[in-house]
Design an enzyme around this catalytic site. Structure first.
Site, PDB file in Angstrom:
ATOM      1  N   PRO A   9     -90.958 -23.703  37.700  1.00 16.19           N
ATOM      2  CA  PRO A   9     -91.554 -24.721  38.743  1.00 16.19           C
ATOM      3  C   PRO A   9     -92.826 -24.397  39.211  1.00 16.19           C
ATOM      4  O   PRO A   9     -93.608 -23.309  39.236  1.00 16.19           O
ATOM      5  CB  PRO A   9     -90.891 -24.077  40.319  1.00 16.19           C
ATOM      6  CG  PRO A   9     -90.179 -22.961  39.760  1.00 16.19           C
ATOM      7  CD  PRO A   9     -89.931 -22.806  38.276  1.00 16.19           C
ATOM      8  N   ASN A  10     -93.679 -25.687  39.273  1.00 14.60           N
ATOM      9  CA  ASN A  10     -94.950 -25.603  39.928  1.00 14.60           C
ATOM     10  C   ASN A  10     -96.073 -25.408  38.756  1.00 14.60           C
ATOM     11  O   ASN A  10     -97.354 -25.652  39.057  1.00 14.60           O
ATOM     12  CB  ASN A  10     -95.532 -24.878  41.121  1.00 14.60           C
ATOM     13  CG  ASN A  10     -94.443 -25.273  42.114  1.00 14.60           C
ATOM     14  OD1 ASN A  10     -94.407 -26.404  42.599  1.00 14.60           O
ATOM     15  ND2 ASN A  10     -93.877 -24.415  42.918  1.00 14.60           N
ATOM     16  N   ARG A  17    -103.483 -26.253  41.091  1.00 12.90           N
ATOM     17  CA  ARG A  17    -102.791 -25.228  42.015  1.00 12.90           C
ATOM     18  C   ARG A  17    -103.651 -24.036  42.237  1.00 12.90           C
ATOM     19  O   ARG A  17    -103.449 -23.409  41.099  1.00 12.90           O
ATOM     20  CB  ARG A  17    -101.469 -25.073  41.358  1.00 12.90           C
ATOM     21  CG  ARG A  17    -100.562 -24.032  41.892  1.00 12.90           C
ATOM     22  CD  ARG A  17     -99.397 -23.658  41.138  1.00 12.90           C
ATOM     23  NE  ARG A  17     -98.622 -22.719  41.747  1.00 12.90           N
ATOM     24  CZ  ARG A  17     -97.724 -21.975  41.203  1.00 12.90           C
ATOM     25  NH1 ARG A  17     -97.489 -21.634  40.048  1.00 12.90           N
ATOM     26  NH2 ARG A  17     -97.247 -21.102  42.072  1.00 12.90           N
ATOM     27  N   TYR A  22    -104.618 -18.965  39.538  1.00 15.25           N
ATOM     28  CA  TYR A  22    -103.995 -19.329  38.207  1.00 15.25           C
ATOM     29  C   TYR A  22    -104.857 -19.959  37.176  1.00 15.25           C
ATOM     30  O   TYR A  22    -104.426 -20.364  36.074  1.00 15.25           O
ATOM     31  CB  TYR A  22    -102.968 -20.706  38.579  1.00 15.25           C
ATOM     32  CG  TYR A  22    -101.811 -19.824  39.509  1.00 15.25           C
ATOM     33  CD1 TYR A  22    -101.022 -18.811  39.073  1.00 15.25           C
ATOM     34  CD2 TYR A  22    -101.581 -20.212  40.783  1.00 15.25           C
ATOM     35  CE1 TYR A  22    -100.075 -18.249  39.733  1.00 15.25           C
ATOM     36  CE2 TYR A  22    -100.753 -19.704  41.502  1.00 15.25           C
ATOM     37  CZ  TYR A  22     -99.710 -18.656  40.971  1.00 15.25           C
ATOM     38  OH  TYR A  22     -98.943 -18.083  41.808  1.00 15.25           O
ATOM     39  N   ASN A  73     -92.161 -18.254  31.400  1.00 15.35           N
ATOM     40  CA  ASN A  73     -92.855 -18.066  32.871  1.00 15.35           C
ATOM     41  C   ASN A  73     -91.801 -18.726  34.004  1.00 15.35           C
ATOM     42  O   ASN A  73     -91.937 -20.015  34.175  1.00 15.35           O
ATOM     43  CB  ASN A  73     -94.171 -18.605  32.863  1.00 15.35           C
ATOM     44  CG  ASN A  73     -94.971 -18.270  34.412  1.00 15.35           C
ATOM     45  OD1 ASN A  73     -94.205 -17.893  35.020  1.00 15.35           O
ATOM     46  ND2 ASN A  73     -96.225 -18.641  34.332  1.00 15.35           N
ATOM     47  N   ALA A  76     -91.540 -18.857  40.515  1.00 14.82           N
ATOM     48  CA  ALA A  76     -91.268 -18.116  41.507  1.00 14.82           C
ATOM     49  C   ALA A  76     -89.624 -17.959  41.362  1.00 14.82           C
ATOM     50  O   ALA A  76     -89.052 -16.762  42.178  1.00 14.82           O
ATOM     51  CB  ALA A  76     -91.307 -18.979  42.900  1.00 14.82           C
ATOM     52  N   GLU A  97     -91.124 -12.166  29.073  1.00 14.00           N
ATOM     53  CA  GLU A  97     -91.708 -12.910  30.339  1.00 14.00           C
ATOM     54  C   GLU A  97     -93.184 -13.075  30.536  1.00 14.00           C
ATOM     55  O   GLU A  97     -93.771 -11.763  30.223  1.00 14.00           O
ATOM     56  CB  GLU A  97     -91.183 -12.144  31.583  1.00 14.00           C
ATOM     57  CG  GLU A  97     -91.346 -12.752  32.807  1.00 14.00           C
ATOM     58  CD  GLU A  97     -90.423 -12.288  33.953  1.00 14.00           C
ATOM     59  OE1 GLU A  97     -89.060 -12.417  34.014  1.00 14.00           O
ATOM     60  OE2 GLU A  97     -90.956 -11.880  34.736  1.00 14.00           O
ATOM     61  N   HIS A  99     -96.630 -14.060  33.059  1.00 12.30           N
ATOM     62  CA  HIS A  99     -97.356 -14.571  34.028  1.00 12.30           C
ATOM     63  C   HIS A  99     -98.813 -14.663  34.149  1.00 12.30           C
ATOM     64  O   HIS A  99     -99.336 -13.734  33.400  1.00 12.30           O
ATOM     65  CB  HIS A  99     -96.940 -13.559  35.348  1.00 12.30           C
ATOM     66  CG  HIS A  99     -95.292 -13.517  35.545  1.00 12.30           C
ATOM     67  ND1 HIS A  99     -95.030 -14.376  36.258  1.00 12.30           N
ATOM     68  CD2 HIS A  99     -94.755 -12.430  35.055  1.00 12.30           C
ATOM     69  CE1 HIS A  99     -93.450 -13.995  36.356  1.00 12.30           C
ATOM     70  NE2 HIS A  99     -93.482 -12.930  35.587  1.00 12.30           N
ATOM     71  N   ARG A 106    -100.256  -8.597  43.804  1.00  6.69           N
ATOM     72  CA  ARG A 106    -100.198  -9.815  44.693  1.00  6.69           C
ATOM     73  C   ARG A 106     -99.054  -9.535  45.793  1.00  6.69           C
ATOM     74  O   ARG A 106     -98.983  -8.229  46.109  1.00  6.69           O
ATOM     75  CB  ARG A 106     -99.731 -11.170  44.085  1.00  6.69           C
ATOM     76  CG  ARG A 106    -100.924 -11.332  43.052  1.00  6.69           C
ATOM     77  CD  ARG A 106    -100.598 -12.641  42.280  1.00  6.69           C
ATOM     78  NE  ARG A 106    -100.566 -13.784  43.355  1.00  6.69           N
ATOM     79  CZ  ARG A 106     -99.976 -15.110  43.100  1.00  6.69           C
ATOM     80  NH1 ARG A 106     -99.329 -15.347  41.949  1.00  6.69           N
ATOM     81  NH2 ARG A 106     -99.909 -16.021  44.189  1.00  6.69           N
TER      82      ARG A 106
HETATM   83  C1  DQA Z   1     -96.374 -16.822  38.412  1.00  6.03           C
HETATM   84  C2  DQA Z   1     -96.379 -16.037  39.356  1.00  6.03           C
HETATM   85  C3  DQA Z   1     -95.096 -16.320  40.418  1.00  6.03           C
HETATM   86  O1  DQA Z   1     -95.079 -15.263  41.280  1.00  6.03           O
HETATM   87  C4  DQA Z   1     -95.613 -17.723  41.075  1.00  6.03           C
HETATM   88  O2  DQA Z   1     -94.505 -17.854  42.017  1.00  6.03           O
HETATM   89  C5  DQA Z   1     -95.750 -18.849  40.073  1.00  6.03           C
HETATM   90  C6  DQA Z   1     -96.649 -18.250  38.902  1.00  6.03           C
HETATM   91  C7  DQA Z   1     -97.639 -16.572  37.537  1.00  6.03           C
HETATM   92  O3  DQA Z   1     -97.699 -17.058  36.200  1.00  6.03           O
HETATM   93  O4  DQA Z   1     -98.562 -15.911  37.920  1.00  6.03           O
HETATM   94  O5  DQA Z   1     -95.321 -19.628  40.117  1.00  6.03           O
HETATM   95  O6  DQA Z   1     -95.288 -16.772  37.566  1.00  6.03           O
END
Ligand code: DQA
Length: 145
Positions: A9-10, A17, A22, A73, A76, A97, A99, A106
């Site tokens: 998501p996102n 964003r 990011y 990735n 959240a 995984e 990020h 964070r």
């Molecule tokens: C994320 C880190 C997560 O905590 C966050 O909710 C994201 C992006 C990252 O790529 O840094 O959506 O996965």
């Protein structure tokens, strides 16, 4: 070698964003760089993004027998999706995984990943490089086996 890159998501909003966290490059730029990497390294990379947990799980399940590695990735969902963890464990595909941000540095709720336990490793904090390092890791591992 066939790698599936899954973004949760996102991550479709990359670029606009929270760019300070990011980065300023958008999702299309990530896809383009993944394509370039695939061509240079003579591998196949397919990418998928969804904002829904169920769709991500369906994609992980469908990867069984098709892909040699997964880079994920989970956004959240990283921090609370036992369902994604179970899906990663259910398919017999090495997953890494990733990020973009350094989750350990964070907010407290981002320090724990429940999904990483379904992966062979985790790379965090290196922006787009997190994805490429994960792919290189999967490639080296598959060459050793
Ligand atoms: C994320 C880190 C997560 O905590 C966050 O909710 C994201 C992006 C990252 O790529 O840094 O959506 O996965």
């Amino acid at each position: 070698m066939k790698i599936l890159v899954i973004n949760g998501p996102n991550l479709n909003l990359l670029g606009s964003r929270e760019p300070d966290i990011y980065g300023k490059q958008d999702y299309a730029a990530l896809l383009e760089k993944l394509d370039d990497f695939a061509k240079t390294h003579s591998i196949t990379i397919d990418a998928y993004q969804s904002n829904s947990e169920g769709a991500l799980i369906d994609k992980i399940q469908a990867a069984a027998g098709v892909y040699d590695g997964i880079v994920i990735n989970p956004g959240a969902y990283t921090h609370y999706s036992y369902a994604i963890l179970d899906a990663l464990k259910a398919v017999n595909i090495p997953a890494v995984e990733v990020h973009l941000s350094h989750i350990a540095a964070r907010e407290d709720f981002r320090h724990n990943s429940v999904t990483a336990a379904g992966c062979i490793g985790q790379i965090s904090g290196l922006g787009f490089h997190s994805y490429f390092l994960a792919i290189v890791g999967l490639m080296s591992r598959s060459n050793e086996n």
